[in-house]
Design an enzyme around this catalytic site. Sequence first.
Site, PDB file in Angstrom:
ATOM      1  N   GLU A  78      18.613  -8.695  15.169  1.00 22.07           N
ATOM      2  CA  GLU A  78      17.813  -9.800  15.712  1.00 22.07           C
ATOM      3  C   GLU A  78      16.393  -9.373  16.067  1.00 22.07           C
ATOM      4  O   GLU A  78      15.463 -10.183  15.981  1.00 22.07           O
ATOM      5  CB  GLU A  78      18.503 -10.397  16.948  1.00 22.07           C
ATOM      6  CG  GLU A  78      19.775 -11.162  16.660  1.00 22.07           C
ATOM      7  CD  GLU A  78      21.031 -10.299  16.649  1.00 22.07           C
ATOM      8  OE1 GLU A  78      22.137 -10.847  16.504  1.00 22.07           O
ATOM      9  OE2 GLU A  78      20.890  -9.051  16.790  1.00 22.07           O
ATOM     10  N   PHE A 116      32.595 -15.372  27.130  1.00 19.82           N
ATOM     11  CA  PHE A 116      32.318 -14.395  26.085  1.00 19.82           C
ATOM     12  C   PHE A 116      30.936 -14.651  25.472  1.00 19.82           C
ATOM     13  O   PHE A 116      30.603 -15.766  25.096  1.00 19.82           O
ATOM     14  CB  PHE A 116      33.391 -14.467  24.995  1.00 19.82           C
ATOM     15  CG  PHE A 116      33.157 -13.539  23.836  1.00 19.82           C
ATOM     16  CD1 PHE A 116      33.238 -12.162  24.013  1.00 19.82           C
ATOM     17  CD2 PHE A 116      32.851 -14.040  22.581  1.00 19.82           C
ATOM     18  CE1 PHE A 116      33.020 -11.299  22.941  1.00 19.82           C
ATOM     19  CE2 PHE A 116      32.643 -13.185  21.506  1.00 19.82           C
ATOM     20  CZ  PHE A 116      32.728 -11.809  21.687  1.00 19.82           C
ATOM     21  N   GLN A 117      30.145 -13.624  25.397  1.00 16.84           N
ATOM     22  CA  GLN A 117      28.792 -13.676  24.839  1.00 16.84           C
ATOM     23  C   GLN A 117      27.929 -14.745  25.514  1.00 16.84           C
ATOM     24  O   GLN A 117      27.101 -15.385  24.869  1.00 16.84           O
ATOM     25  CB  GLN A 117      28.830 -13.887  23.324  1.00 16.84           C
ATOM     26  CG  GLN A 117      29.358 -12.664  22.583  1.00 16.84           C
ATOM     27  CD  GLN A 117      29.145 -12.716  21.089  1.00 16.84           C
ATOM     28  OE1 GLN A 117      29.022 -13.790  20.503  1.00 16.84           O
ATOM     29  NE2 GLN A 117      29.113 -11.553  20.449  1.00 16.84           N
ATOM     30  N   LYS A 164      26.840 -24.546  22.086  1.00 13.07           N
ATOM     31  CA  LYS A 164      27.586 -24.773  20.855  1.00 13.07           C
ATOM     32  C   LYS A 164      28.113 -26.198  20.769  1.00 13.07           C
ATOM     33  O   LYS A 164      28.031 -26.837  19.707  1.00 13.07           O
ATOM     34  CB  LYS A 164      28.745 -23.775  20.764  1.00 13.07           C
ATOM     35  CG  LYS A 164      29.535 -23.867  19.464  1.00 13.07           C
ATOM     36  CD  LYS A 164      30.615 -22.784  19.394  1.00 13.07           C
ATOM     37  CE  LYS A 164      31.348 -22.844  18.053  1.00 13.07           C
ATOM     38  NZ  LYS A 164      32.383 -21.769  17.961  1.00 13.07           N
ATOM     39  N   MET A 194       2.094  10.558  19.140  1.00 19.03           N
ATOM     40  CA  MET A 194       1.210  10.237  20.260  1.00 19.03           C
ATOM     41  C   MET A 194       1.708  10.880  21.549  1.00 19.03           C
ATOM     42  O   MET A 194       0.908  11.346  22.368  1.00 19.03           O
ATOM     43  CB  MET A 194       1.078   8.721  20.432  1.00 19.03           C
ATOM     44  CG  MET A 194      -0.011   8.308  21.413  1.00 19.03           C
ATOM     45  SD  MET A 194      -1.672   8.825  20.900  1.00 19.03           S
ATOM     46  CE  MET A 194      -2.161   7.429  19.899  1.00 19.03           C
TER      47      MET A 194
END
Length: 612
Positions: A82, A144-145, A194, A510
């Site tokens: 993602e 969940f999630q 959802k 760096m």
Amino acid sequence: MTSAPSRQAPVPGATPPRPGPPPKPAPPGGAPVRVTGSASLVRSLEAVGCEVVFGIPGGTIMPAYDALLDSTTLRHVLVRHEQGAGHAATGYAQATGKVGVCMATSGPGATNLVTPLADAYMDSVPVVAITGQQSRALIGTDAFQEADICGITMPITKHNVLVTDPAEIPRAIAEAFHIASTGRPGPVLVDIPKDVLQETTSFSWPPELRLPGYRPTTRPHGKQVREAAKLITAAHRPVLYVGGGIIKSGATAELLELAELTGIPVVTTLMARGAFPDSHPQHLGMPGMHGTVAAVAAMQKSDLLIALGTRFDDRVTGQLSSFAPDAQVVHADIDPAEISKNRRADVPIVGDCKEILGDLIAAVKSEREHTETADIARWVTETSGWRESYPLGYDWPSDGALAPQYVIERIGQITGPEAIYTAGVGQHQMWAAQFIKYERPSSWINSGGLGTMGFAVPAAMGAKFGSPDKVVWAIDGDGCFQMTNQELATCAIEGAPIKVAVINNGNLGMVRQWQNLFYAERYSHTDLGTHKHRIPDFKMLAEALGCAGLRCESKEDVDATIQQAMEINDRPVVIDFVVGKDAQVWPMVAAGTGNDQIMAARGIRPLFDEDV
């Protein structure tokens, strides 16, 4: 529908936002139609002109993906992470000026967007992120999630919203695109449960926008513009200090006109590279920590800074108390919150830079008709002298290794200014900003404010989807490249033949440079093993990801290797440029010091002691 506050506070007496292109009409028939929430989402994205969605499906966003399968106009790009989707949306937006779109499921899918959203927020990039959320009845139960992504991203989005009624989906999408692309651009997140996506609803277009208090000021105040024109006409040592807002507003032509009208020297920040042609005789280069001596010196010695679409970032100003001590400031920006935030503005101008510059050009011409213009010839000669006396340069490694600056310089010279160049963050980013010549806007895409390692490859992918006819180079470091190189598989499968130059110096360059300069050469955990052990072997890794893999280790092979990469256009190309491990970025203003302390190289006294 519940929402977080928008980023930009209302301005008393502000004018309505400049109208954008009208939304696309509803599907044939015009009257509301009964669809699922997910179909309403897809139709809304089609109607606002979305072309590409970067994302990954998962449990709560799955209904939206089912509806995406029926779209004949939206292209979905299945990324490998993602974070890659978010950076690709940013690259697409930066290359095209359009809104970039990414999509993820709830919980970890959504939280993986946090870094790219913060990145887009810092660099004012118009991005819309659409995330799935657990069903309404489960919100707040630690299902969940489940994650409160609106709460998590409130500080790093311009606006975000949880849609709790499927009838509100079209309005949520229309408002998201409007907010992301107007005023000071920025990311907007739309979170949809959802069951809202699954529920049946009515779809009609266009929806009514309801954004009380959101009225970005685009037209500048005439009195402030006239005051700015007076200061410009009277100044003896003026500098046009140009930021990324000039590119965002599409004001590069107006900038060129003002610069040539007045003869004032120009500096372009890291985010504004390409806003003013590098080849122009008035251009002094990039200011700041690793800017050119001429740009830093001009700002320090100026008596007037005309700051356009820029925010006086710490990387530009250095120690703020000693920055440009004798300069008055004209500060023009679309975001009133930036005016006088870091440096007090003598003349503040709130508005769109394109509108401001148009008015300012007319005001300067009018002022010159009635007032004697200060002679800046001596100042122009002085600043040009600094540019000639302190050009950007580099030394070749004493051990005969390849100089990374040379590699990047040759990529720019062989490819040319019509290409798009992205970069990760670190030494290679600064060298790409210094040694590639930028002649047009939107040709340089990098992570400026947040400084996100791993930005280059997915941003290049997004830029390639937005500008498929342009050559797109990702200039990356071996550290950055190992964070997001999996998106090369996406590029190979989805047909985005970008070209990647891995500046492989074997370490976190760096960080190693700072350890060398400020930590007594105590190189704590910066050796990546890409030199010593060749782990990973970038050539083999590229081939495993469906790309052409090349390697170059000598100066004599640089041009031929770049030419070979330029001739491969049926798949991505990765070049492992094995370079010296101790090259450093110069000039440099050490963190916490003033710009008066700029050094051309280690061990050389600050230039302002006598020379400048």
